[in-house]
Design an enzyme around this catalytic site. Structure first.
Site, PDB file in Angstrom:
ATOM      1  N   GLY A 110       0.842  -1.208   0.000  1.00  0.00           N
ATOM      2  CA  GLY A 110       0.000   0.000   0.000  1.00  0.00           C
ATOM      3  C   GLY A 110       0.868   1.246   0.000  1.00  0.00           C
ATOM      4  N   ASP A 133       5.108  -9.669   5.281  1.00  0.00           N
ATOM      5  CA  ASP A 133       4.321 -10.569   4.423  1.00  0.00           C
ATOM      6  C   ASP A 133       5.089 -11.057   3.178  1.00  0.00           C
ATOM      7  OD1 ASP A 133       2.300 -10.038   6.204  1.00  0.00           O
ATOM      8  OD2 ASP A 133       1.352  -8.513   4.933  1.00  0.00           O
ATOM      9  N   GLY A 191       9.447 -28.047  10.403  1.00  0.00           N
ATOM     10  CA  GLY A 191       9.037 -29.451  10.333  1.00  0.00           C
ATOM     11  C   GLY A 191       7.540 -29.675  10.490  1.00  0.00           C
ATOM     12  N   LYS A 219       4.604 -40.422  15.522  1.00  0.00           N
ATOM     13  CA  LYS A 219       5.083 -39.124  16.013  1.00  0.00           C
ATOM     14  C   LYS A 219       4.414 -38.799  17.345  1.00  0.00           C
ATOM     15  CE  LYS A 219       6.416 -36.894  11.712  1.00  0.00           C
ATOM     16  NZ  LYS A 219       6.549 -35.624  11.003  1.00  0.00           N
ATOM     17  N   ARG A 251      -4.682 -28.122  19.990  1.00  0.00           N
ATOM     18  CA  ARG A 251      -4.641 -26.757  20.515  1.00  0.00           C
ATOM     19  C   ARG A 251      -4.403 -25.792  19.352  1.00  0.00           C
ATOM     20  NH1 ARG A 251      -6.474 -28.953  24.254  1.00  0.00           N
ATOM     21  NH2 ARG A 251      -5.890 -28.850  26.464  1.00  0.00           N
ATOM     22  N   GLN A 259       4.954 -11.324  15.708  1.00  0.00           N
ATOM     23  CA  GLN A 259       5.725 -11.538  14.475  1.00  0.00           C
ATOM     24  C   GLN A 259       6.245 -10.228  13.889  1.00  0.00           C
ATOM     25  OE1 GLN A 259       3.438 -14.812  12.005  1.00  0.00           O
ATOM     26  NE2 GLN A 259       2.054 -13.786  13.412  1.00  0.00           N
TER      27      GLN A 259
HETATM   28  O1  F6P Z   1       0.941  -6.296   6.464  1.00  0.00           O
HETATM   29  C1  F6P Z   1       1.529  -6.821   7.611  1.00  0.00           C
HETATM   30  C2  F6P Z   1       0.483  -7.423   8.490  1.00  0.00           C
HETATM   31  O2  F6P Z   1       1.163  -7.784   9.659  1.00  0.00           O
HETATM   32  C3  F6P Z   1      -0.311  -8.587   7.933  1.00  0.00           C
HETATM   33  O3  F6P Z   1       0.387  -9.791   7.976  1.00  0.00           O
HETATM   34  C4  F6P Z   1      -1.547  -8.576   8.784  1.00  0.00           C
HETATM   35  O4  F6P Z   1      -2.642  -9.069   8.066  1.00  0.00           O
HETATM   36  C5  F6P Z   1      -1.747  -7.121   9.065  1.00  0.00           C
HETATM   37  O5  F6P Z   1      -0.491  -6.502   8.879  1.00  0.00           O
HETATM   38  C6  F6P Z   1      -2.240  -6.784  10.460  1.00  0.00           C
HETATM   39  O6  F6P Z   1      -2.474  -5.430  10.475  1.00  0.00           O
HETATM   40  P1  F6P Z   1      -2.754  -4.550  11.756  1.00  0.00           P
HETATM   41  O7  F6P Z   1      -1.444  -4.261  12.393  1.00  0.00           O
HETATM   42  O8  F6P Z   1      -3.392  -3.329  11.219  1.00  0.00           O
HETATM   43  O9  F6P Z   1      -3.601  -5.364  12.677  1.00  0.00           O
END
Ligand code: F6P
Length: 327
Positions: A110, A133, A191, A219, A251, A259
């Site tokens: 974007g 991403d 894995g 496993k 779970r 992340q």
């Molecule tokens: O574009 C990066 C990202 O982390 C995507 O993986 C995820 O869908 C989105 O941003 C989450 O966005 P926000 O931080 O607005 O919740």
């Protein structure tokens, strides 16, 4: 030959979702610009900040000690307003009022489209791809991807410990927007029994089968990695798969925004430093309307129009590899 128009003032901004490595990139942009005797302004708060004219001066010391920090010192935002032509015109007015001759925009898909909009309004702009991403056309990899993958793998290693102790199957959801890149790479290197990605349809039955196969092969655990855009979702799967039938109790773990945080990896620091440096060098050489990207080992320039128009393909041979290696 005409002399190149000299850039006296350069602005730098981050936009869209943050990505680890944005800070080392800002540092590289500022220090390279100072090397070329440019004055540097930071735009606070992404495109929304640009529309408000929220500029701060940036010197060499202002970007000291940020190489190892996640997030972005310039802050960021997802701007809906900037999609409107009137807002873009206002951003242009603010840039002119602040005496900005050129702009570096660090961000995801974007943000690159936003960079193109400004370029089409006559602003010399270079984009730098930063998004965990890895869904941007024109670069092998974006800033932030390597750090995010390391975070995911570390989390899955920990989940596997507890999964093994309890004979459980974990359904782990990664980010990725509409791309399966993160999930697929993470599945291979952690894995996983199966990877679910938006690019390939999977049924509840196929996932149940993969979990049951892992159980029958002896496993002590099963890991299924699913991209957030994949269907069925991890919660749908958990409610529809019969634990008695597959052998493991189950779970769900949604990794979420962890992340996006954390100190950038060595790879991301180097990539961010290279791309940030090159962005300023291109502008210094009179080149704009491009995004800098990594192609093989080289930093290249790709037209922003091409970046905006094209979709990055996911290397699907990795999908089969993930399945083969899960035996
Ligand atoms: O574009 C990066 C990202 O982390 C995507 O993986 C995820 O869908 C989105 O941003 C989450 O966005 P926000 O931080 O607005 O919740």
């Amino acid at each position: 030959m005409d002399a190149l128009p000299k850039i006296r003032t350069l602005a730098v901004m981050t936009a869209g979702g943050d990505a680890p490595g944005m800070n080392p990139c800002i540092r590289a942009v500022v220090r390279t610009a100072l090397h070329y005797e440019m004055k540097v302004l930071g735009v606070m708060g992404g495109f929304d900040g640009l529309i408000r004219g929220n500029f701060i001066p940036l010197g060499a010391r202002d970007v000291g000690g940020i190489l190892q920090r996640g997030g972005t010192i310039l802050q960021t935002a997802r701007s809906k307003t900037f999609l409107e032509p009137a807002a873009q015109q206002e951003a242009l007015r603010q840039l002119n009022a602040a005496g900005v001759d050129a702009l570096v925009i660090i961000g995801g898909g974007g943000s690159q489209r936003g960079a193109l909009a400004l370029h089409q309004r006559g602003v010399p702009v270079v984009g730098v791809p930063a998004s965990i991403d890895n869904d941007i056309y024109g670069t092998d990899i974006c800033i932030g991807v390597d750090t995010a993958l390391n975070t995911i793998v570390d989390a899955i290693d920990k989940l596997r410990d507890t999964a093994s102790s309890h004979n459980r199957a974990f359904l782990v959801e990664t980010m990725g927007h509409e791309s399966g890149y993160l999930a697929l790479q993470a599945g291979i290197i952690s894995g996983a029994e199966l990877v679910l990605i938006p690019e390939i349809e999977t049924s509840v039955e196929a996932v149940a089968q993969a979990i049951q196969d892992a159980y029958r092969r002896g496993k002590t655990h099963a890991i299924i990695v699913a991209a957030e855009g994949a269907r069925p979702s991890v919660t749908e799967l958990a409610s529809q798969i019969d634990e008695m039938e597959v052998g493991f109790t189950m779970r769900v773990t949604i990794l979420g925004h962890i992340q996006r945080g954390g100190k950038p990896s060595a790879f991301d620091r180097l990539l961010a430093s290279r791309l940030g440096t090159k962005a300023v060098e291109f502008l210094h050489q009179g080149r704009s309307g491009v995004m800098v990207g990594l192609s093989g080992r080289e930093v290249v320039a790709v037209d922003l129009a091409e970046v905006a128009a094209r979709k990055r393909d996911l290397p699907l041979e990795y999908y089969q590899m993930a399945i083969t290696l899960a035996r």
